[in-house]
Motif scaffolding. Structure first.
Motif, PDB file in Angstrom:
ATOM      1  N   UNK A  91      39.233  19.902  51.945  1.00 26.40           N
ATOM      2  CA  UNK A  91      40.698  19.995  51.978  1.00 26.40           C
ATOM      3  C   UNK A  91      41.188  21.209  51.218  1.00 26.40           C
ATOM      4  N   UNK A  92      42.352  21.692  51.648  1.00 28.97           N
ATOM      5  CA  UNK A  92      42.978  22.802  50.926  1.00 28.97           C
ATOM      6  C   UNK A  92      43.621  22.212  49.674  1.00 28.97           C
ATOM      7  N   UNK A  93      43.083  22.559  48.532  1.00 32.20           N
ATOM      8  CA  UNK A  93      43.538  21.939  47.285  1.00 32.20           C
ATOM      9  C   UNK A  93      43.924  23.007  46.266  1.00 32.20           C
ATOM     10  N   UNK A  94      45.059  22.785  45.618  1.00 34.47           N
ATOM     11  CA  UNK A  94      45.471  23.692  44.543  1.00 34.47           C
ATOM     12  C   UNK A  94      45.109  23.064  43.202  1.00 34.47           C
ATOM     13  N   UNK A 111      42.934  28.017  44.478  1.00 28.39           N
ATOM     14  CA  UNK A 111      42.767  27.259  45.710  1.00 28.39           C
ATOM     15  C   UNK A 111      41.307  27.281  46.104  1.00 28.39           C
ATOM     16  N   UNK A 112      40.794  26.085  46.302  1.00 26.50           N
ATOM     17  CA  UNK A 112      39.416  25.943  46.735  1.00 26.50           C
ATOM     18  C   UNK A 112      39.483  25.715  48.234  1.00 26.50           C
ATOM     19  N   UNK A 113      38.560  26.250  48.938  1.00 23.87           N
ATOM     20  CA  UNK A 113      38.608  26.154  50.394  1.00 23.87           C
ATOM     21  C   UNK A 113      37.237  25.726  50.886  1.00 23.87           C
ATOM     22  N   UNK A 114      37.215  25.120  52.052  1.00 21.58           N
ATOM     23  CA  UNK A 114      35.944  24.719  52.650  1.00 21.58           C
ATOM     24  C   UNK A 114      35.030  25.943  52.792  1.00 21.58           C
ATOM     25  N   UNK A 115      33.734  25.750  52.617  1.00 20.92           N
ATOM     26  CA  UNK A 115      32.799  26.878  52.666  1.00 20.92           C
ATOM     27  C   UNK A 115      32.748  27.561  54.019  1.00 20.92           C
ATOM     28  N   UNK A 138      46.520  19.873  50.929  1.00 20.54           N
ATOM     29  CA  UNK A 138      45.942  18.656  51.506  1.00 20.54           C
ATOM     30  C   UNK A 138      45.447  18.824  52.932  1.00 20.54           C
ATOM     31  N   UNK A 139      45.662  19.993  53.528  1.00 20.56           N
ATOM     32  CA  UNK A 139      45.224  20.197  54.909  1.00 20.56           C
ATOM     33  C   UNK A 139      43.705  20.073  54.987  1.00 20.56           C
ATOM     34  N   UNK A 140      43.239  19.258  55.933  1.00 22.73           N
ATOM     35  CA  UNK A 140      41.795  19.060  56.094  1.00 22.73           C
ATOM     36  C   UNK A 140      41.298  20.064  57.122  1.00 22.73           C
ATOM     37  N   UNK A 150      52.540  24.037  65.059  1.00 22.13           N
ATOM     38  CA  UNK A 150      53.297  22.775  65.137  1.00 22.13           C
ATOM     39  C   UNK A 150      52.652  21.646  64.324  1.00 22.13           C
ATOM     40  N   UNK A 151      51.611  21.961  63.584  1.00 21.34           N
ATOM     41  CA  UNK A 151      50.948  20.965  62.735  1.00 21.34           C
ATOM     42  C   UNK A 151      51.832  20.712  61.506  1.00 21.34           C
ATOM     43  N   UNK A 152      51.952  19.436  61.052  1.00 23.44           N
ATOM     44  CA  UNK A 152      52.766  19.174  59.850  1.00 23.44           C
ATOM     45  C   UNK A 152      52.243  19.899  58.605  1.00 23.44           C
TER      46      UNK A 152
END
Ligand SMILES: Nc1nc2c(ncn2[C@@H]2O[C@H](COP(=O)(O)OP(=O)(O)OP(=O)(O)O)[C@@H](O)[C@H]2O)c(=O)[nH]1
Ligand SMILES: [Mg+2]
Length: 289
Positions: A91-94, A111-115, A138-140, A150-152
């Protein structure tokens, strides 16, 4: 041929006689003070640091290490994977860091991001959206498709605080020479986008302790070890990231107590990251990025 090796053919010693970069090992407190005193010019401005890189490179461990140094005790908020080879951060996490036991936070966030992985990793397009501040908390990440408008979780109107101010490429010093072309291509692609957006880039080389016995025995050998210097130089030439933007960092990964020398390396990298980010904020203000 086949005879004894002459003296001139002997491999060079693993350590240079003098370090090629100077670190104030004994002055950890000064570096800590510099970081804790840092304030952006504008009240409320946040410096956003985005970490990207191959799965397992040590992105989450770096965030935990910075938090540990600033808190003065071991901390593990950005969970680290010790079990599987799958990318762990999804997840996109701060990550904000609390100042001591107060309610206040440092003015820089991570911000950590998926590898980045050839098949299952985060898509380069999503990293580019994150750079511009379009990815909501929180975006997965979905390796199969990019975040659509158009994604929330798509942030249509990012503020200056949502945008990234420094891009940090996290590289495992052990595997850097065997990184696949596809990963190198992704890193280069993200770097080009960041350059176009005026975002400064830094690379950190993790796991130097696994590169050679001399560093494992004494982390202060990090700027003397020939093999690590060569790896950094090759990466620098390959990616076009200048050597003065590349920092070796030994993350805290299995230790119980903090160590002044390990802290010094982490703080040295962090101080430079903050300085680059600060320049980016000021550049953005003058150019209305
Ligand atoms: N020896 C050593 N191990 C490290 C270092 N940094 C990280 N590790 C280990 O490397 C492994 C991967 O670290 P993570 O921080 O989870 O890597 P990541 O980049 O966040 O990985 P993803 O979330 O899967 O993309 C963990 O087992 C860490 O303990 C380091 O400086 N030295
Ligand atoms: Mg992670």
């Amino acid at each position: 041929m086949g005879g004894k090796k002459s003296k001139s053919e002997a491999p060079p010693p693993p350590l240079l006689s003098n370090p090629w970069r100077t670190i104030n090992w004994g002055r950890r407190q000064d570096a800590l003070q510099y970081v804790t005193d840092y304030k952006p010019q504008t009240e409320g401005q946040q410096l956003r640091i985005l970490l990207h890189g191959q799965t397992g490179a040590g992105k989450s461990s770096f965030i935990n290490s910075v938090q540990s140094v600033l808190l003065g005790r071991m901390y593990s908020h950005a969970l680290v994977d010790n079990t599987s080879h799958d990318t762990f951060t999804k997840k996109y996490t701060t990550y904000k860091i609390q100042i001591g036991s107060s309610d206040a936070f440092y003015p820089f966030v991570f911000n950590d991001i998926m590898g980045l992985d050839p098949k299952k990793g985060v898509s380069v397009e999503d990293v580019k959206l994150a750079l511009k501040g379009h990815v909501k908390e929180g975006y997965k990440f979905n390796p199969e498709s990019r975040l659509s408008e158009d994604d929330p979780f798509y942030n249509k109107s990012p503020t200056a605080n949502d945008k990234v101010h420094v891009l940090v490429c996290v590289i495992d010093a052990n595997t850097v020479t065997s990184m696949s072309d596809s990963i190198l291509h992704k890193i280069r692609d993200i770097r080009t986008e960041a350059s176009q957006l005026g975002i400064p880039q830094v690379a950190i080389f993790t796991k130097p302790d696994e590169v050679c016995a001399e560093i494992k025995a004494d982390i202060k050998n990090v700027y003397k070890a020939r093999s690590l210097k060569e790896k950094m130089e090759r990466f620098s030439a390959n990616m076009g990231i200048p050597m003065n933007c590349i920092f070796p960092v030994k993350n805290y990964h299995n230790e119980i107590d903090l160590n002044d020398d390990v802290d010094s390396l982490i703080l040295n990298a962090l101080r430079n990251i903050i300085n680059f980010g600060h320049d980016c904020i000021n550049f953005s203000k003058s150019s209305k990025r």
